[in-house]
Each structure stands twice: as C-alpha cells, then as structure tokens.
Design an enzyme around this catalytic site. Structure first.
Site, short mmCIF file in Angstrom:
data_model
loop_
_atom_site.label_atom_id
_atom_site.label_comp_id
_atom_site.label_asym_id
_atom_site.label_seq_id
_atom_site.Cartn_x
_atom_site.Cartn_y
_atom_site.Cartn_z
N SER A 1 27.77 -47.74 51.57
CA SER A 1 26.38 -48.19 51.42
C SER A 1 25.65 -48.40 52.74
CB SER A 1 26.33 -49.49 50.61
OG SER A 1 26.81 -49.30 49.30
N GLU B 1 27.34 -76.18 44.86
CA GLU B 1 27.68 -75.87 43.48
C GLU B 1 29.18 -75.88 43.23
OE1 GLU B 1 26.59 -72.45 40.11
OE2 GLU B 1 26.13 -72.12 42.23
N HIS C 1 33.67 -50.53 40.98
CA HIS C 1 34.86 -50.67 41.82
C HIS C 1 36.00 -51.35 41.05
CE1 HIS C 1 33.60 -49.03 45.59
NE2 HIS C 1 32.59 -49.87 45.76
#
Length: 515
Positions: A122, A254, A357
C-alpha cells in the site's frame, strides 16, 4: 437478516427467475433488473443503457473540491462479490445489483505495480496516487532514489514528493483524512508524511541505530507537526491508531491495560488541541465524536481504537462506540464545506484489506459495502458540478469467485449449479474429491488445506468468522498484482478512461483543481 431467511428469499427469487414470468420491477433510471424478468427485459435494459449513455458529456470545468476514496485491497473480485452480497442482503438475487459508485459514468483500469514490485504493497501504490510518481516498496511520498531504511531527515526532505493534500493546502483549500485503519498506516499516511519506512509510525518504531540527531520524524509526529500551511488546512483527521500518539507511561482510555507507544513522553492528541486553538477538539469515542459540532469545531482529531478501528461487522460491539466510515465521511465533509476555496478529502476503507489478509471474505465484503455507503453519502452531500469524486483501490487480493453457481446462489455459501432439468438447485456441487466447495476462496492464506480437504456439508460457511479454503498455506493472505478499477464522477472525470498507470490518478486530480 439471518442466513436462513436470506437463503429462502434468494431461493424464492430464483424460482421466479426460472419461471421467466412476472413484470419487471426495474426503474427507468436503472438499466438493470431488480427481480423477476421477462424475455424482453434484457433487451429493454440494454436500450435504456444506450439512451442514458448518449447524455454523457465531458466535464471541462475545474473542480472546487476533490474526494479520493481508496478501498484498500478492493480488487475486481471483491467488488463483484460485495455487489452480489449487498443485493442478497436486500432480498434480491444479487448479480443484478450495483454498488453506489458502480453507477459513476467514467471507469478505467489502474496498473498497480510499483517502481520495484510486480505486486505492490500500500505504501508505493498510495504514493503513486497522491504524488504522481511510482515509488519503492514500503516508502511513503518520497522518490525512488531514497535509500531503503534512510533515517536522515535532510535526505528525506531532499527526496520528498509533494502530495495532493499538501498542494491543496498551499492553494488555500481545506483538507482532511479519514480511514478505518490507523491514521499512521500506509494509505492515509502517504497524504501527509514523508518517510523511507512505512512502519515508523511512532518514535519507538525507529531503530536505535538511526541515532537521535537529525532523524526523520515518526509518522504520528508528522501528522501533528505538519508544515504551517498544512496545519492550517488540515481540519479533520479521523481513524484509528490512538496508542501511536500516546506516551508509553499513559494507559489507553478505553482498554485500561493497554499503554501508549511513544518513547518521547509526548501526548500528541493533547498537542493537536493545544496548538490549534479554542475550536480544536479530540475524540476517542462515539459520544465525543457526535458532540463535535462542525459549525463550531474548526479542527477535529478522532482516534477510535488503539490500532485499527473495528470491522464494520463488529463495530456495534465496541462498548465505547465508534463512528462508521459513512458517519466519519459525513462529518468531514460538513467541516470542510466551510471553506470558501473548497477542499481535498481522502477517505480509506482500510479494513477490506485486513479481512482479506485474514482469509475472511465476509468481513471484507461487509466493509466494502460500507465504503459504498460512504461514497453515496459524499455524492448526496456535494454538488456534482463542483466536486470530483474518484473511487479506486491501491491493489487487489488473491480472492476468487469460482465454480459454476446458479444465479442467486448464496455468495458466501456452497456452490450449487444450475440443474440439467429446469428447477431449483438442491444439492451442493462436488469437486474432484467428492466434497462440496464454496464459491469464494483464496489462492493462499490461513485457510489453506493441509492433506485431505474438510467436508463442508455441515459447516456454516456464511458465518462471520469463517475462513475460506485456500491453496498455498500462509499466515497472512497476500496482495494480487492484477489491475484494479477506477470510478469517477464530476469535473474532469472524463479524464479517467482506458488502461491507466496508477500514478495518473494524481494528474487527473491536479488537472481538476487547475494546479
């Protein structure tokens, strides 16, 4: 819709098709059939397509705005399967469906090889689209003369390629970046950062051998410390990768056992706010995202997961909540539309790639469908006479649609062929080993078969986590090297045509802006 209900709907639709009866439900604006059809329907739809095509014309005006959507890993087979799945989820046979951007008037093929790769990653593919130059494997927005693993900030600066985002900023336009991957991941990072190694997302990722003096900035730091011109223009950055902006001493808000990744002790999320003024905001959950009013917020950084955001199929299970790609796209456009000079926005459907993937077609296709929804939202929110929208992919995957399944066959299910005598297919087709097989599969990946192939007769291959069977065993399925599609609408969209080098996409955007 449950899998069983979905199958019944598809079977019912197939029965009607086999009967070749009933009136068409196709709308005049759609040259595709959306249900039972007569013999004449096929011809009539073709005539409608020709009639609509005659009204196409070149869009010679310049664009005020440009939006570049990139479905990471969204190859042709992914588009086909997602199109069918979306149709089947809407109680159709599926094949006649079109994703929102498949209705764009101009389409081309993009050659995705990079300067040194036949099948690319990418980093060079997005560098090509955003700078206009073919680049080397693993490098972001630097030219191919950049040595691999180059640490020197001076060398990187000398070899940096100006990006479309940076050029839009220099022209006084507002800019934004949205992704379902980490904002520091290759595709979004290529829009604003310049580095020889795409993996240098936090300073802790840069090897000690680079030293401490004159070293190129890590990618997260580059996002916060962009040039003054880009800093003023970059109004919105939304995605994942929270821990790359947090010091190692800090716990994630979180996931309270997870810590940041930065060695330098800096909290870059706080610096985003402190260096951009009173109208800057940072959000890490859905409530904070929703509370950021585009009318009163000039700069918004949203980082909704420590790493990549959730797959669309899993997003609802996040206790803190996180926005969908469509919601992030909508808010970004609302913020950027405040600019009188227009804007440049990049939106990535990053997790299509990650699901492939993993050998998990279901999640990949659902993320593709969500990206199509985000594109539709962008189309609905913008003026087609002033906004160029391009939808493409950086590369493909070794993802296949095989066998001879009947029309309406559950795209995630076992292959059932058209019977020799008219009627409904009843039993799955058998391969040479006497066992059934799925329509979808991978050439390589974690679902590879070792020894005798498993009997899928009693396996729910439509389950969200099912991994399609593959041929070559690999821990992670790989990219593929074939061309991907480019779809375009708006000013200068007619420049997208034929077989194109991937880096030409940049030149289309540049021409559209009139730079």
């Amino acid at each position: 819709m449950s899998n069983n209900i979905q199958r019944k709907v598809i079977a019912s639709a197939l029965t009607a098709i086999v009967a070749l009866g009933g009136a068409t439900s196709a709308q005049a604006a759609e040259p595709v059939v959306q249900g039972p059809e007569s013999v004449q329907d096929w011809y009539n739809n073709g005539q409608r397509f020709i009639h609509q095509s005659k009204h196409l014309h070149a869009e010679h005006r310049h664009a005020k705005n440009v939006i570049l959507f990139v479905g990471d890993g969204m190859g042709i087979s992914t588009l086909t399967a997602a199109r069918i799945l979306e149709g089947q989820l809407n109680a159709k046979t599926g094949e006649e469906n079109r994703l929102s951007f498949e209705k764009f008037p101009y389409v081309a093929l993009s050659k995705t090889y990079s300067w040194d790769q036949q099948t690319s990653d990418s980093a060079p593919t997005m560098t090509a689209m955003i700078t206009g130059y073919k680049a080397r494997e693993g490098q972001l927005s630097v030219n191919h003369l950049t040595p691999r693993g180059e640490c020197s900030a001076a060398v990187i600066a000398a070899n940096s390629l100006p990006t479309m985002l940076e050029q839009a900023a220099a022209a006084g336009k507002a800019t934004g970046v949205v992704s379902t991957a980490r904002l520091t991941h290759a595709t979004p990072a290529a829009t604003y950062s310049h580095t020889a190694v795409r993996d240098w997302e936090a300073d802790s990722n840069i090897p000690a051998s680079c030293g401490t003096t004159g070293v190129v900035k890590d990618i997260a730091r580059q996002l916060i410390e962009v040039s003054p011109v880009v800093k003023h223009s970059l109004k919105v950055a939304l995605g994942g990768g929270r821990t790359y902006f947090m010091p190692k001493t800090a716990f994630d808000p979180e996931y309270t056992t997870t810590k940041g990744r930065r060695n330098d002790g800096r909290d870059l999320t706080a610096e985003w706010v402190s260096t951009r003024g009173a109208k800057a905001a940072y959000a890490w959950n859905k409530a904070q995202f929703d509370a950021a009013d585009p009318a009163t917020t000039d700069y918004l950084l949203g980082l909704f997961e420590p790493s990549h955001v959730q797959y669309e199929a899993d997003r609802a299970n996040d206790p803190a909540g996180e926005p969908s790609l469509t919601e992030m796209t909508e808010k970004s456009i609302k913020m950027l539309q405040k600019s009188r000079k227009g804007f440049f926005l990049h939106v990535e459907g990053g997790r299509i790639d990650h699901a492939h993937h993993a050998g998990n077609a279901n999640r990949a296709l659902l993320d593709t469908i969500e990206m199509a929804k985000a594109v539709k939202k962008a189309v609905d929110m913008t003026d087609p006479e002033e906004t160029l929208i391009i939808v493409t992919a950086d590369h493909s995957h070794v993802f296949t649609i095989a066998g001879y399944p009947h029309r309406g066959n559950d795209i995630l299910g076992l292959t059932k062929e058209v019977p020799a005598v008219d009627g409904n297919p009843t039993a799955p087709s058998k391969a040479g080993d006497g066992l059934p097989y799925t329509t979808l599969g991978y050439q390589n990946g974690p679902g590879a078969v070792s020894g005798a192939r498993a009997d899928l007769t009693s396996v729910d291959t439509t389950a969200l986590g099912y991994l399609q069977q593959a041929v070559v065993p690999m821990g992670s399925e790989t990219h593929a090297g074939e061309d991907v599609a480019i779809y375009a609408t708006g000013p200068k969209s007619h420049l997208v045509h034929g077989s194109m080098e991937q880096n030409w996409i940049y030149h289309v955007m540049k021409e559209a802006f009139g730079f």
